[in-house]
Write an enzyme that holds these catalytic residues in place. Sequence first.
Site, PDB file in Angstrom:
ATOM      1  N   ILE A  14       0.840  -1.202   0.000  1.00  0.00           N
ATOM      2  CA  ILE A  14       0.000   0.000   0.000  1.00  0.00           C
ATOM      3  C   ILE A  14       0.875   1.252   0.000  1.00  0.00           C
ATOM      4  O   ILE A  14       0.590   2.233  -0.700  1.00  0.00           O
ATOM      5  CB  ILE A  14      -0.968  -0.031   1.210  1.00  0.00           C
ATOM      6  N   TYR A 153      -3.136  -7.712  15.757  1.00  0.00           N
ATOM      7  CA  TYR A 153      -3.290  -6.754  14.651  1.00  0.00           C
ATOM      8  C   TYR A 153      -4.544  -5.899  14.859  1.00  0.00           C
ATOM      9  O   TYR A 153      -4.515  -4.675  14.685  1.00  0.00           O
ATOM     10  CB  TYR A 153      -3.381  -7.561  13.355  1.00  0.00           C
TER      11      TYR A 153
HETATM   12  N1  CAA Z   1     -14.670 -17.312  12.748  1.00  0.00           N
HETATM   13  C1  CAA Z   1     -14.967 -18.334  13.566  1.00  0.00           C
HETATM   14  N2  CAA Z   1     -14.274 -19.475  13.590  1.00  0.00           N
HETATM   15  C2  CAA Z   1     -13.243 -19.588  12.748  1.00  0.00           C
HETATM   16  C3  CAA Z   1     -12.880 -18.558  11.861  1.00  0.00           C
HETATM   17  C4  CAA Z   1     -13.655 -17.391  11.876  1.00  0.00           C
HETATM   18  N3  CAA Z   1     -13.391 -16.352  11.051  1.00  0.00           N
HETATM   19  N4  CAA Z   1     -11.823 -18.964  11.154  1.00  0.00           N
HETATM   20  C5  CAA Z   1     -11.524 -20.206  11.580  1.00  0.00           C
HETATM   21  N5  CAA Z   1     -12.393 -20.577  12.539  1.00  0.00           N
HETATM   22  C6  CAA Z   1     -12.445 -21.884  13.225  1.00  0.00           C
HETATM   23  C7  CAA Z   1     -12.308 -22.985  12.190  1.00  0.00           C
HETATM   24  O1  CAA Z   1     -13.550 -23.311  11.661  1.00  0.00           O
HETATM   25  C8  CAA Z   1     -11.704 -24.104  13.006  1.00  0.00           C
HETATM   26  O2  CAA Z   1     -12.735 -24.731  13.757  1.00  0.00           O
HETATM   27  P1  CAA Z   1     -12.666 -26.281  14.057  1.00  0.00           P
HETATM   28  O3  CAA Z   1     -11.402 -26.485  14.855  1.00  0.00           O
HETATM   29  O4  CAA Z   1     -13.921 -26.531  14.824  1.00  0.00           O
HETATM   30  O5  CAA Z   1     -12.617 -26.960  12.726  1.00  0.00           O
HETATM   31  C9  CAA Z   1     -10.809 -23.387  14.015  1.00  0.00           C
HETATM   32  O6  CAA Z   1     -11.335 -22.039  14.088  1.00  0.00           O
HETATM   33  C10 CAA Z   1      -9.377 -23.358  13.583  1.00  0.00           C
HETATM   34  O7  CAA Z   1      -9.286 -22.650  12.321  1.00  0.00           O
HETATM   35  P2  CAA Z   1      -7.952 -22.609  11.469  1.00  0.00           P
HETATM   36  O8  CAA Z   1      -7.684 -23.949  10.849  1.00  0.00           O
HETATM   37  O9  CAA Z   1      -8.018 -21.481  10.548  1.00  0.00           O
HETATM   38  O10 CAA Z   1      -6.855 -22.348  12.629  1.00  0.00           O
HETATM   39  P3  CAA Z   1      -5.335 -22.273  12.470  1.00  0.00           P
HETATM   40  O11 CAA Z   1      -4.813 -22.180  13.878  1.00  0.00           O
HETATM   41  O12 CAA Z   1      -4.801 -23.314  11.569  1.00  0.00           O
HETATM   42  O13 CAA Z   1      -5.103 -20.887  11.696  1.00  0.00           O
HETATM   43  C11 CAA Z   1      -5.125 -18.515  11.366  1.00  0.00           C
HETATM   44  C12 CAA Z   1      -5.335 -19.672  12.343  1.00  0.00           C
HETATM   45  C13 CAA Z   1      -3.699 -18.570  10.780  1.00  0.00           C
HETATM   46  C14 CAA Z   1      -5.285 -17.242  12.153  1.00  0.00           C
HETATM   47  C15 CAA Z   1      -6.138 -18.604  10.230  1.00  0.00           C
HETATM   48  O14 CAA Z   1      -7.431 -18.780  10.761  1.00  0.00           O
HETATM   49  C16 CAA Z   1      -6.174 -17.344   9.377  1.00  0.00           C
HETATM   50  O15 CAA Z   1      -5.297 -17.133   8.536  1.00  0.00           O
HETATM   51  N6  CAA Z   1      -7.180 -16.487   9.584  1.00  0.00           N
HETATM   52  C17 CAA Z   1      -7.374 -15.216   8.836  1.00  0.00           C
HETATM   53  C18 CAA Z   1      -6.608 -14.097   9.450  1.00  0.00           C
HETATM   54  C19 CAA Z   1      -6.721 -12.866   8.561  1.00  0.00           C
HETATM   55  O16 CAA Z   1      -7.784 -12.491   8.087  1.00  0.00           O
HETATM   56  N7  CAA Z   1      -5.589 -12.203   8.325  1.00  0.00           N
HETATM   57  C20 CAA Z   1      -5.557 -11.041   7.490  1.00  0.00           C
HETATM   58  C21 CAA Z   1      -4.139 -10.833   7.016  1.00  0.00           C
HETATM   59  S1  CAA Z   1      -4.024  -9.505   5.849  1.00  0.00           S
HETATM   60  C22 CAA Z   1      -4.289  -8.161   6.772  1.00  0.00           C
HETATM   61  O17 CAA Z   1      -4.314  -8.173   7.961  1.00  0.00           O
HETATM   62  C23 CAA Z   1      -4.487  -6.872   6.024  1.00  0.00           C
HETATM   63  C24 CAA Z   1      -5.725  -6.233   6.450  1.00  0.00           C
HETATM   64  O18 CAA Z   1      -5.666  -5.177   7.093  1.00  0.00           O
HETATM   65  C25 CAA Z   1      -7.015  -6.785   6.064  1.00  0.00           C
END
Ligand code: CAA
Length: 246
Positions: A14, A153
Site C-alpha cells: 500500500i 493486529y
Molecule cells: N470465525 C470463527 N471461527 C473460525 C474462523 C472465523 N473467522 N476462522 C476459523 N475458525 C475456526 C475454524 O472453523 C476451526 O474450527 P474447528 O477447529 O472446529 O474446525 C478453528 O477455528 C481453527 O481454524 P484454522 O484452521 O483457521 O486455525 P489455524 O490455527 O490453523 O489458523 C489462522 C489460524 C492462521 C489465524 C487462520 O485462521 C487465518 O489465517 N485467519 C485469517 C486471518 C486474517 O484475516 N488475516 C488477514 C491478514 S491480511 C491483513 O491483515 C491486512 C488487512 O488489514 C485486512
Amino acid sequence: MKKVALITGATGGIGSAISSQLINDGFKVIATYIKPMYDHSVEWVKEKGFSDDQIRLLELDVTKVDECQATLTKLLEEEGSVDVLVNTAGITRDAQFKKMTADDWQAVINTNLNSVFNVTHPIFPSMLEKKSGRIVNITSVNGIKGQFGQTNYSAAKAGMIGFTKALALEGAKYGVTVNAVAPGYTATPMVAKMREDVLDAIKAEIPMKRLATPEDIANAVAYLVSDAGAYITGETLSVNGGLYMH
Ligand code: CAA
C-alpha cells in the site's frame, strides 16, 4: 517549493501506491525503509523512474523511539518542513490467541502502533507551529470489526483509530488534520501470504467480489491530504468494498 510528504512503509504494497500517487500529485516523498528492504526500495524507485526531487529514501526503523527522534529532527532541518505524514508501516503475525506467542503480540504492537507514536511525536509540533499539516494513519477493516486470528493486529489497528481521534482534537485549532484510512483486504504481498482457503472464504464475503487495489487506498489518502479534504478531521475512511459498514 514542493510540499513534503513523509511515508513510512513506503515501498510496501500500500505504501508504494501512496508514494506514487502523492508524487504524481506534486509532493516530494520521503520514503522510509529498513535495511533488509534497501535493495528492493532502490529497485522500486528505479523502476518507477522517479527523480531525486520527487523521492528521497530514508532509513528508519519505526520501532525505535530514539532513532525516530534523531532522524526525523534532522529531516525537518534538512527539508524545512514535513507537510504530510502517512503512517503506513505494518506487519501481521496471525495466530489464534490461544496459540499466539508474546513475541507475536509485541512485534505487531511495536511495528503497527508504537511506531505511530515514534514517528508522529517528532513531527507534530512542527505542524502546529506552521499552522498546517495532514496526518493519515493506515488502519484496517480488522481494527474496526475484529478478525479471528488477529487479536494483536486488530488491537493495534483499533489503537490507531483512537489515537487518530484524540490527536485530531489537539491539531484542529491549528489547522492540522488527523485522519485514518481503513483498507479492506487489498492485493498486496501481506494478503498474498494468507492461507488460500481462508482468503477465498473472505473474498466470497466481499460485496464487491474483489480485493481492493493498492491504488484504491492511495486515492483515499490523496483526497484527505488534498485541499478538498481540509475540513475533515478525526475521521476513519473505510475503503473495503462493502465488507464492513460502521
Ligand atoms: N470465525 C470463527 N471461527 C473460525 C474462523 C472465523 N473467522 N476462522 C476459523 N475458525 C475456526 C475454524 O472453523 C476451526 O474450527 P474447528 O477447529 O472446529 O474446525 C478453528 O477455528 C481453527 O481454524 P484454522 O484452521 O483457521 O486455525 P489455524 O490455527 O490453523 O489458523 C489462522 C489460524 C492462521 C489465524 C487462520 O485462521 C487465518 O489465517 N485467519 C485469517 C486471518 C486474517 O484475516 N488475516 C488477514 C491478514 S491480511 C491483513 O491483515 C491486512 C488487512 O488489514 C485486512
